[in-house]
Design an enzyme around this catalytic site. Structure first.
Site, PDB file in Angstrom:
ATOM      1  CD  GLU A 168      42.309  37.702  48.021  1.00 22.55           C
ATOM      2  OE1 GLU A 168      41.286  37.189  48.515  1.00 22.55           O
ATOM      3  OE2 GLU A 168      42.291  38.805  47.435  1.00 22.55           O
ATOM      4  CG  HIS A 226      43.826  44.487  37.784  1.00 16.45           C
ATOM      5  ND1 HIS A 226      44.688  43.517  37.328  1.00 16.45           N
ATOM      6  CD2 HIS A 226      42.585  44.060  37.498  1.00 16.45           C
ATOM      7  CE1 HIS A 226      43.992  42.533  36.771  1.00 16.45           C
ATOM      8  NE2 HIS A 226      42.715  42.850  36.863  1.00 16.45           N
ATOM      9  NE  ARG A 275      42.312  40.300  29.078  1.00 23.84           N
ATOM     10  CZ  ARG A 275      41.957  40.791  30.261  1.00 23.84           C
ATOM     11  NH1 ARG A 275      42.821  40.842  31.266  1.00 23.84           N
ATOM     12  NH2 ARG A 275      40.741  41.245  30.443  1.00 23.84           N
ATOM     13  NE  ARG A 310      36.731  47.293  37.495  1.00 22.83           N
ATOM     14  CZ  ARG A 310      36.904  46.272  36.681  1.00 22.83           C
ATOM     15  NH1 ARG A 310      35.882  45.480  36.394  1.00 22.83           N
ATOM     16  NH2 ARG A 310      38.073  46.033  36.155  1.00 22.83           N
ATOM     17  CD  GLU A 312      39.122  45.002  41.856  1.00 19.78           C
ATOM     18  OE1 GLU A 312      38.785  43.805  41.916  1.00 19.78           O
ATOM     19  OE2 GLU A 312      39.511  45.547  40.821  1.00 19.78           O
ATOM     20  CG  ASN A 359      39.638  34.627  34.524  1.00 20.32           C
ATOM     21  OD1 ASN A 359      40.503  33.825  34.162  1.00 20.32           O
ATOM     22  ND2 ASN A 359      38.435  34.631  34.012  1.00 20.32           N
ATOM     23  CE  LYS A 389      30.828  40.446  37.980  1.00 20.93           C
ATOM     24  NZ  LYS A 389      32.256  40.590  37.737  1.00 20.93           N
ATOM     25  CG  HIS A 418      44.834  42.017  40.969  1.00 25.05           C
ATOM     26  ND1 HIS A 418      43.902  42.597  41.795  1.00 25.05           N
ATOM     27  CD2 HIS A 418      44.129  41.321  40.047  1.00 25.05           C
ATOM     28  CE1 HIS A 418      42.686  42.272  41.383  1.00 25.05           C
ATOM     29  NE2 HIS A 418      42.790  41.502  40.324  1.00 25.05           N
ATOM     30  CG  ASN A 462      32.267  45.819  37.649  1.00 27.41           C
ATOM     31  OD1 ASN A 462      32.313  46.240  36.488  1.00 27.41           O
ATOM     32  ND2 ASN A 462      33.174  45.027  38.174  1.00 27.41           N
TER      33      ASN A 462
HETATM   34  P1  ADP Z   1      38.483  38.038  38.302  1.00 27.51           P
HETATM   35  O1  ADP Z   1      37.959  38.993  39.352  1.00 27.51           O
HETATM   36  O2  ADP Z   1      39.638  38.566  37.518  1.00 27.51           O
HETATM   37  O3  ADP Z   1      37.434  37.398  37.452  1.00 27.51           O
HETATM   38  P2  ADP Z   1      39.248  36.406  40.600  1.00 27.51           P
HETATM   39  O4  ADP Z   1      40.035  37.385  41.386  1.00 27.51           O
HETATM   40  O5  ADP Z   1      37.923  35.984  41.125  1.00 27.51           O
HETATM   41  O6  ADP Z   1      39.132  36.813  39.075  1.00 27.51           O
HETATM   42  O7  ADP Z   1      40.171  35.084  40.432  1.00 27.51           O
HETATM   43  C1  ADP Z   1      39.805  34.014  39.626  1.00 27.51           C
HETATM   44  C2  ADP Z   1      40.926  32.984  39.637  1.00 27.51           C
HETATM   45  O8  ADP Z   1      41.221  32.575  40.971  1.00 27.51           O
HETATM   46  C3  ADP Z   1      40.580  31.728  38.845  1.00 27.51           C
HETATM   47  O9  ADP Z   1      41.699  31.276  38.108  1.00 27.51           O
HETATM   48  C4  ADP Z   1      40.244  30.746  39.958  1.00 27.51           C
HETATM   49  O10 ADP Z   1      40.422  29.439  39.552  1.00 27.51           O
HETATM   50  C5  ADP Z   1      41.251  31.154  41.009  1.00 27.51           C
HETATM   51  N1  ADP Z   1      40.853  30.627  42.329  1.00 27.51           N
HETATM   52  C6  ADP Z   1      39.787  30.974  43.080  1.00 27.51           C
HETATM   53  N2  ADP Z   1      39.720  30.219  44.201  1.00 27.51           N
HETATM   54  C7  ADP Z   1      40.771  29.359  44.144  1.00 27.51           C
HETATM   55  C8  ADP Z   1      41.279  28.312  44.992  1.00 27.51           C
HETATM   56  N3  ADP Z   1      40.665  28.014  46.125  1.00 27.51           N
HETATM   57  N4  ADP Z   1      42.379  27.659  44.609  1.00 27.51           N
HETATM   58  C9  ADP Z   1      43.012  27.980  43.452  1.00 27.51           C
HETATM   59  N5  ADP Z   1      42.597  28.937  42.626  1.00 27.51           N
HETATM   60  C10 ADP Z   1      41.505  29.623  42.952  1.00 27.51           C
END
Ligand code: ADP
Length: 387
Positions: A321, A169, A230, A80, A372, A200, A14, A197, A7
């Site tokens: 999740e 996504h 965003r 990706r 992913e 962030n 990554k 999904h 990625n």
């Molecule tokens: P991306 O891949 O889009 O960067 P992720 O799928 O890793 O993002 O998700 C990041 C988000 O999930 C952040 O807002 C983070 O705070 C939230 N998050 C991760 N673990 C927890 C948790 N245990 N409780 C609440 N929010 C969480």
């Protein structure tokens, strides 16, 4: 088969080594600040060399191979790639035709596709015989019907600039809908569901007969839900107004993509911090979660109609999740649809697909972890096996 999943971003790379047969990750890492002061690599080629050295050191066979051995601990690379435009509806093997086509899509994803191409070229230079596959974030949404992909604006904007809704996504939405159908024991080609999904970046997709029929991100990942930084949906006239006030295009872009969303509303884009703030009674944080969950619930209501009655609603990605607080805020707004959250099940922690609704809920609420990299590795191995 072992596949290296890459990625590549503009300044980061990554990588994850996957054993496709076992479905497991063997090794992963990230190289950041590429080409920047204090970074470990001057460019993407150096970053790949570094990644390959680390991989060999970590998982290379110890027996007869020397350190200089050209033997790589993987047989193919899966990338990706963010934008596949209208051309790519499936993963493709990289060749002399596909790579320039991906490059030509760069104006649609100026931050991402050029970096993806750099990663592909760097590997082709080092290991010309290694098969490489591109897996597109947009591909799963190629099935959107015209009423979902077209903007109600003059056709020349679509013809001249490709302005339409693409959706993103896709790899995650496709993987999670497949897992959801399996979990519910419904044939995928008959499955109707809604996948949220929530990372962030966040998007929600309407799945009908196993296909994406609508999705909340559009021409770029800015449209749709409130995200970490965003804004999601806003009145486009705001941008015009800001332009008239003297803001540059770059400033408007930064305002909406990097300084909005949860960050603007609550002062942080990390859901863990925002949750902690709500527990401490912080009113900005409470208002932020209320606004964001309200908007998601509206999309879910709309997509229930788009799919002709969903059979399941699925939460996935970082927040989907891991945040029972956020899931509850959303689920509580869905009671008009007969959806009932089981508060106990919602609080449990697990990495397995699971139900978090009560038996009398009109449809099940599910939590299904996305992966992913696994999806990219499987697509890569599948394509290589058949070509
Ligand atoms: P991306 O891949 O889009 O960067 P992720 O799928 O890793 O993002 O998700 C990041 C988000 O999930 C952040 O807002 C983070 O705070 C939230 N998050 C991760 N673990 C927890 C948790 N245990 N409780 C609440 N929010 C969480």
């Amino acid at each position: 088969m072992k596949v290296l999943v890459i990625n590549a971003g503009s300044s980061s790379l990554k990588y994850q080594l996957r054993d496709v047969t076992a479905g497991s990750a063997l090794y992963e890492g990230v190289i950041e600040k590429i080409g920047q002061p204090g970074g470990e690599a001057a460019d993407h080629t150096q970053a790949l060399d570094l990644a390959a050295r680390r991989l060999k050191a970590a998982v290379g066979s110890e027996s007869e191979e020397s350190e200089e051995s050209a033997e790589l601990p993987f047989e193919a690379v899966g990338h990706r790639v963010v934008h596949g435009g209208e051309r790519f509806g499936e993963p493709v093997l990289i060749d002399e035709e596909n790579l320039p086509a991906i490059e030509q899509l760069s104006p649609l994803a100026p931050l991402h596709n050029p970096a993806n191409v750099l990663g592909i070229r760097a590997i082709a230079q080092r290991w010309p015989d290694l098969p490489q596959v591109a897996v597109f974030d947009t591909a799963f949404h190629r099935t959107l019907p015209e009423h979902a992909w077209r903007y109600p604006i003059p056709d020349e904007l679509y013809q001249q600039h490709g302005i339409r809704r693409y959706g993103f996504h896709g790899t995650s939405h496709e993987y999670v809908s497949r897992r959801a159908a399996e979990f519910l024991d419904i044939p995928l080609d008959r499955f109707r569901g809604i996948i949220a999904h929530l990372g962030n970046g966040a998007s929600v997709t309407a799945i009908r007969d196993g296909q994406s029929v609508d999705t909340s991100m559009g021409f770029t990942p800015l449209e749709g839900l409130v995200m970490g930084t965003r804004s999601g949906d806003v009145d486009p006239s705001i941008l015009v107004f800001l332009g008239q006030q003297g803001y540059s295009a770059e400033e408007i872009d930064a305002l909406l993509n990097r300084r909005s969303g949860l960050l603007a509303l609550a002062g942080s884009n990390d859901m863990r911090e925002v949750e902690a703030a709500t527990e401490a009674g912080d009113e900005r944080a409470i208002a932020a979660l209320t606004l964001s969950s309200y908007r998601l619930a509206k999309y879910i209501g709309a997509y229930h109609i788009a799919v002709g009655g969903a059979e399941a609603l699925v939460f996935t990605a970082g927040l989907g999740e891991n945040s029972p607080v956020y899931r509850k805020l959303v689920a509580d707004r869905l009671q008009a649809l007969g959806i009932r959250l089981d508060e106990q099940l919602n609080l449990e922690r697990s990495k397995q697909p699971r139900v978090i609704s009560t038996p009398d809920s009109s449809i099940p609420l599910l939590v299904i972890p996305t992966d992913e990299e696994r999806a990219i590795a499987e697509a890569t191995a599948g394509l290589i096996a058949t070509s």
